[in-house]
Scaffold this motif. Structure first.
Motif, short mmCIF file in Angstrom:
data_model
loop_
_atom_site.label_atom_id
_atom_site.label_comp_id
_atom_site.label_asym_id
_atom_site.label_seq_id
_atom_site.Cartn_x
_atom_site.Cartn_y
_atom_site.Cartn_z
N ILE A 329 0.85 -1.19 0.00
CA ILE A 329 0.00 0.00 0.00
C ILE A 329 0.89 1.24 0.00
O ILE A 329 2.00 1.22 0.51
N LYS A 330 0.36 2.29 -0.62
CA LYS A 330 1.16 3.52 -0.74
C LYS A 330 0.50 4.63 0.05
O LYS A 330 -0.73 4.72 0.11
N VAL A 331 1.31 5.49 0.63
CA VAL A 331 0.79 6.58 1.45
C VAL A 331 -0.16 7.47 0.62
O VAL A 331 -1.18 7.94 1.12
N GLU A 332 0.14 7.63 -0.68
CA GLU A 332 -0.72 8.49 -1.53
C GLU A 332 -2.12 7.91 -1.68
O GLU A 332 -3.04 8.62 -2.07
N GLU A 333 -2.29 6.60 -1.41
CA GLU A 333 -3.61 6.01 -1.58
C GLU A 333 -4.54 6.31 -0.40
O GLU A 333 -5.74 6.07 -0.46
N ILE A 334 -3.97 6.79 0.69
CA ILE A 334 -4.76 6.98 1.91
C ILE A 334 -5.86 8.03 1.69
O ILE A 334 -5.59 9.14 1.25
N ILE A 335 -7.11 7.62 2.00
CA ILE A 335 -8.24 8.56 1.86
C ILE A 335 -8.42 9.34 3.15
O ILE A 335 -8.71 10.52 3.15
N GLY A 336 -8.31 8.64 4.26
CA GLY A 336 -8.57 9.31 5.53
C GLY A 336 -7.70 8.73 6.64
O GLY A 336 -7.18 7.62 6.51
N VAL A 337 -7.55 9.50 7.68
CA VAL A 337 -6.81 9.05 8.87
C VAL A 337 -7.64 9.49 10.07
O VAL A 337 -8.14 10.61 10.08
N TYR A 338 -7.84 8.62 11.05
CA TYR A 338 -8.46 9.12 12.28
C TYR A 338 -7.73 8.58 13.49
O TYR A 338 -7.17 7.50 13.46
#
Ligand SMILES: Cc1cc2nc3c(=O)[nH]c(=O)nc-3n(C[C@H](O)[C@H](O)[C@H](O)COP(=O)(O)OP(=O)(O)OC[C@H]3O[C@@H](n4cnc5c(N)ncnc54)[C@H](O)[C@@H]3O)c2cc1C
Length: 557
Positions: A329-338
């Motif tokens: 998985i790539k950091v750029e793919e991240i949609i959200g962080v909580y």
């Protein structure tokens, strides 16, 4: 007799009642334990009020991993009683209390070694399944062949994964579940008011006889009289003990847990995945057509109301998941962080007032005042029962036992029949079958209230956005029946658009405000203020995430 509806009119009437009547039990805190305590007490026939300084579930109870589980890791500590208790709760939630909200979910436990690890993990999972006793709402665990693993989870690296065992736990939208417990408490007569903060205690000598509260919307003070005050303030417990000048028997330390959200395309698997990490475990959890991956466990001392993830948190999650995933998985793919904050309780040495179970503590630091903290979401019902069992001693009258193990939440009745009638409901309402299923899994039998709204205003049947499952009626309903008072309440907790939409729902904030404005009686200015408040919250979170994405290369290398 009582209504479960939460809305501005109900809140106005709750505020008036809080200041003019006295209660058997006043609960501080509208997280899962607070609303659970309010439901437990109200369903014993007691007169109950609950105040929450933010929104229902705005604290830890909307920021968990959203798993209803026995806690596999406790098996390694031989804490069988704790696991059995949590598994019992899991079965109760899935089969009786709220089957519309709590769903079974399959996990793969990947093995990197052929024999020893399989024997060890297999024995653990057999024990895990056996500890639930004779209740069997979830399937038994299963050893998988290499071929089955490739079919179920092509994203698991074949070069290092030598086998896997599939087992089951359950999953919940935590904020929605907490809200449903609150509405069930209201249905049994509890007076509930959000944006009301407990400021100080009202005392008669040593005895606590209520709380001086503040209505954070009007700014007005409210003196609330109650025979016993029950504090369920989670990570705010120490702060409130100090503010109330109470010598508590326990302390709460805070640990931060972060999750990242990825699009469905980032990981190819038909099941969740659990990984052992050097410090704990990491879950890769299906969430609709997305993935939630987490979590971390680090000490925390920052702002409690707005915990924000940092670069190390995300790098740790990505690195741990990438140990077994291909492609990575790539950091750029991240949609959200909580980020969420765990309340970890530690007994104060020689304290006489507390009763510490393995995970949670109940305390009576003053006559007329009890509190609870710690534990996990899964066992909220037991915790709520424990604290009300202690609280009723203050009432000096015979009080019935807790009945919450036999009390389905609002929406649970008829759910199993309704899922078999999806086609009829779809053809009668004109909604897509998929939308009806989505509504049933969020509202259960209260889908009838949504359908009524659509009948009155057919334009509410339309989707809010093409790539999200929500229809406009749900947004309206959030304010008209579910107590949402701001755009953030709707985006972050009544729906989960905040982490499900690519842009955190910022582009939808205006249309959401337009739908809820008439229910909340907003002027144009109030509408804009609520939208702006949400955007500035996202900006603060995005600042951290933006930095991460620009650092993506570094993290992924
Ligand atoms: C990252 C993470 C993952 C987790 N995953 C899981 C999981 O998968 N499964 C599981 O079983 N458990 C899980 N947990 C644990 C679980 O989420 C918590 O145990 C639970 O939500 C705590 O609920 P609570 O009601 O005690 O606290 P909270 O939800 O924090 O509620 C406390 C409330 O008190 C209110 N309050 C504070 N001060 C005042 C005041 N002065 N007046 C009025 N109200 C006030 C706050 O606004 C807040 O809403 C997880 C926790 C974290 C952090």
């Amino acid at each position: 007799m009582f209504l479960s509806q939460l809305n501005p009119q109900q809140r106005d009437s709750a505020i008036a009642t809080l200041g003019s009547e006295s209660f058997d039990v006043l609960v501080i805190g509208g997280g899962v334990n607070g609303v659970g305590a309010a439901l437990d007490a109200a369903s014993r026939g007691l007169k109950v009020a609950l105040i929450e300084s933010q929104d229902i579930a705005a604290g830890t109870s909307s920021r968990s991993s959203k798993l209803i589980h026995g806690g596999l890791r406790y098996l390694e500590q031989y804490d069988f009683k704790l696991v059995r208790e949590a598994l019992h709760e899991r079965e109760l939630l899935v089969s009786t209390l709220c089957p519309h909200l709590v769903k079974p979910i399959g996990f793969l436990f990947p093995l990197t070694e052929k024999f020893k690890e399989r024997t060890y993990v297999g024995a653990g999972l057999a024990l895990y399944d056996a500890l639930r006793g004779f209740q069997r709402a979830l399937p038994w665990h299963k050893h998988l062949s290499q071929k089955q693993i490739n079919e179920i989870a092509p994203s698991l690296r074949p070069d290092i994964i030598m086998g896997a065992i599939k087992y089951f736990d359950a999953q919940v939208d935590d904020a929605r579940h907490t809200l449903s417990v609150a509405r069930t408490a209201a249905r049994h007569g509890a007076i509930i008011a959000t944006r009301v903060s407990a400021e100080s205690l009202i005392r008669d000598g040593r005895r606590v006889i209520g709380v001086n509260a503040k209505d954070l919307v009007s700014g007005n003070p409210i003196a609330i009289k109650a025979t016993v005050t029950v504090m369920c303030a989670g990570i705010w417990s120490d702060e409130l003990h100090a503010k109330f000048d109470l010598k508590a028997g326990y302390q709460v330390t805070i640990s931060k847990g972060v999750h990242i959200v990825l699009p469905g395309s980032a990981i190819k698997s038909n099941a969740g995945i659990i990984l052992k990490t050097p410090v704990s475990v990491l879950f890769i959890i299906p969430w609709g057509n997305k993935w939630i991956v987490g979590t971390t466990d680090t000490p925390y001392t920052g702002d409690r109301a707005e915990p924000i993830a940092n670069q190390e948190d995300v790098a740790y999650i990505v690195d741990q998941a990438n140990r077994v995933l291909t492609p990575k998985i790539k950091v750029e793919e991240i949609i959200g962080v909580y980020a969420g904050l765990r309340p970890l309780v530690a007994n104060i040495k020689n304290a006489v007032t507390t009763k510490l179970s393995r995970e949670h503590t109940v305390d009576r630091p003053a006559p007329g005042f009890v509190s609870i903290a710690g534990g996990k979401y899964t066992t909220y019902r037991i915790m709520s029962k424990d604290v009300i069992d202690l609280a009723v001693n203050e009432l000096r009258k015979l009080t019935p036992e807790s009945v919450t193990d036999k009390l389905p939440l609002v929406g649970a009745d008829a759910y199993f029949a309704l899922v078999q009638q999806v086609d009829q409901i779809a053809s009668q309402s004109g909604l897509e079958v998929e939308t009806v299923s989505h509504l049933l899994n969020r509202y259960g039998s209260m889908i009838s209230e949504i359908l009524l709204l659509i009948k009155e205003s057919p334009s509410l049947a339309v989707k809010l956005a093409t790539d999200l499952p929500y229809i406009k009626a749900e947004i309206f309903y959030a304010a008209s029946h579910e107590g949402a008072l701001t755009v953030d309440d709707v985006i972050s907790r009544r729906t989960r658009i905040a982490f499900e939409a690519e842009n955190h729902g910022v582009d939808l904030a205006d249309s959401i405000a337009e739908i809820i404005a008439p229910v909340l009686g907003w002027s144009n200015k109030e509408r804009k203020t609520s939208v702006a408040a949400y955007i500035s919250l996202v900006d603060r979170e995005q600042d951290a995430l933006g930095e991460l994405i620009s650092q993506g290369e570094k993290v992924n290398s």
